[in-house]
Structure formats: C-alpha cells, structure tokens
Design a protein around this motif. Sequence first.
Motif, PDB file in Angstrom:
ATOM      1  N   MET A   1       0.835  -1.185   0.000  1.00 18.08           N
ATOM      2  CA  MET A   1       0.000   0.000   0.000  1.00 18.08           C
ATOM      3  C   MET A   1       0.871   1.236   0.000  1.00 18.08           C
ATOM      4  N   GLU A   2       0.282   2.321  -0.466  1.00 18.82           N
ATOM      5  CA  GLU A   2       0.991   3.594  -0.453  1.00 18.82           C
ATOM      6  C   GLU A   2       0.032   4.712  -0.113  1.00 18.82           C
ATOM      7  N   THR A   4      -0.724   8.885  -0.430  1.00 19.82           N
ATOM      8  CA  THR A   4      -0.387  10.108  -1.159  1.00 19.82           C
ATOM      9  C   THR A   4      -0.907  11.324  -0.402  1.00 19.82           C
ATOM     10  N   PHE A   9      -3.732   3.954  -1.303  1.00 19.06           N
ATOM     11  CA  PHE A   9      -3.983   3.010  -2.393  1.00 19.06           C
ATOM     12  C   PHE A   9      -3.298   1.682  -2.082  1.00 19.06           C
ATOM     13  N   SER A  10      -3.998   0.584  -2.326  1.00 16.17           N
ATOM     14  CA  SER A  10      -3.409  -0.730  -2.077  1.00 16.17           C
ATOM     15  C   SER A  10      -2.879  -1.368  -3.360  1.00 16.17           C
ATOM     16  N   GLY A  11      -3.246  -0.791  -4.505  1.00 16.31           N
ATOM     17  CA  GLY A  11      -2.860  -1.401  -5.768  1.00 16.31           C
ATOM     18  C   GLY A  11      -3.801  -2.506  -6.189  1.00 16.31           C
ATOM     19  N   GLY A  12      -4.907  -2.647  -5.462  1.00 15.32           N
ATOM     20  CA  GLY A  12      -5.889  -3.676  -5.784  1.00 15.32           C
ATOM     21  C   GLY A  12      -6.535  -3.457  -7.133  1.00 15.32           C
ATOM     22  N   ILE A  13      -6.926  -4.549  -7.772  1.00 15.79           N
ATOM     23  CA  ILE A  13      -7.475  -4.469  -9.130  1.00 15.79           C
ATOM     24  C   ILE A  13      -8.761  -3.665  -9.199  1.00 15.79           C
ATOM     25  N   GLU A  15      -9.687  -1.088  -7.298  1.00 14.35           N
ATOM     26  CA  GLU A  15      -9.449   0.349  -7.116  1.00 14.35           C
ATOM     27  C   GLU A  15      -9.192   1.030  -8.459  1.00 14.35           C
ATOM     28  N   GLU A  16      -8.314   0.455  -9.231  1.00 18.28           N
ATOM     29  CA  GLU A  16      -7.982   1.045 -10.534  1.00 18.28           C
ATOM     30  C   GLU A  16      -9.154   0.930 -11.499  1.00 18.28           C
ATOM     31  N   ARG A  22      -8.363   3.085  -1.601  1.00 19.70           N
ATOM     32  CA  ARG A  22      -8.561   2.137  -0.496  1.00 19.70           C
ATOM     33  C   ARG A  22      -9.080   2.883   0.725  1.00 19.70           C
ATOM     34  N   ASP A  40      -3.277  -9.675  -4.097  1.00 19.19           N
ATOM     35  CA  ASP A  40      -2.558  -9.841  -5.367  1.00 19.19           C
ATOM     36  C   ASP A  40      -3.491 -10.339  -6.469  1.00 19.19           C
TER      37      ASP A  40
END
Length: 129
Positions: A1-2, A4, A9-13, A15-16, A22, A40
Amino acid sequence: MESTGSRVFSGGIWEERYGYARAVVVGDRVIVSGCTATVDGEVRHVTDPYQQSVTAMGIAIEAVELGGLTREDVVMVRYYVVEQRHFDPVGHAIAEIFGHVRPACTGVRVAGLVDPRMLVEIEIEALRA
C-alpha cells in the motif's frame, strides 16, 4: 500500500478499475473502502468466511495505519455477507480483532459481491480521539 497524503492506495485491481481509493483521510478521520479477501488479484480462503474476514480486516487496518491512525482509533465496522450463516463466523473475527476497542458495528446480508467467491466485505472508519 501507499499513501499520497489524503488518499491511500493498495494497488488492488478493483481500485484502478472502478476509480476509488482504499482509504481517504479527512482531518482526523480515516474512511476505508470495502475490503475483501482479495490479495494480489486472487480471492483467498474461498470457502471460509472467518478467514476472509480476518484477511479483509488486515487490509483495512493497514490502510488506517497508512492514514496515520491505529486499530484502537476504529469507531465503526460495517460488514456485508452473502449468506445468513456467515454472520457468526464474521462476527467472531470482528470480536477477535476489535473486541478490546468496541467500535460501533453494522452487519448486512446482501445478494452478492463483485466476485462470487467473496463471502464478506468489510468497511471501517477510524477517528483520532
């Protein structure tokens, strides 16, 4: 996760694909989007609502922490199950993770989630006291 700043944001599918964060940080509050046991890109613990709940709450708590708060700051848990018989296993997972915090909590049965292998979705909100 990151993080900003005001978004995590977790980078989960999802979310994008669906254009959301997140979690969102608003002042002393962290609002976490619904979390499932998707890690993942794969749904974990496909037949186990308890383990799916533990995984989802782990993702949610990580988002709260990246937003600058802790598990002890959680004031609300909302969970959605697709089968009536899953209320108890999910409730036990919530009690295990948040029993000492005692946030407000709402459980709702729904017709389904975005992936039929998902048995539970959990949202949490945290507020700096």
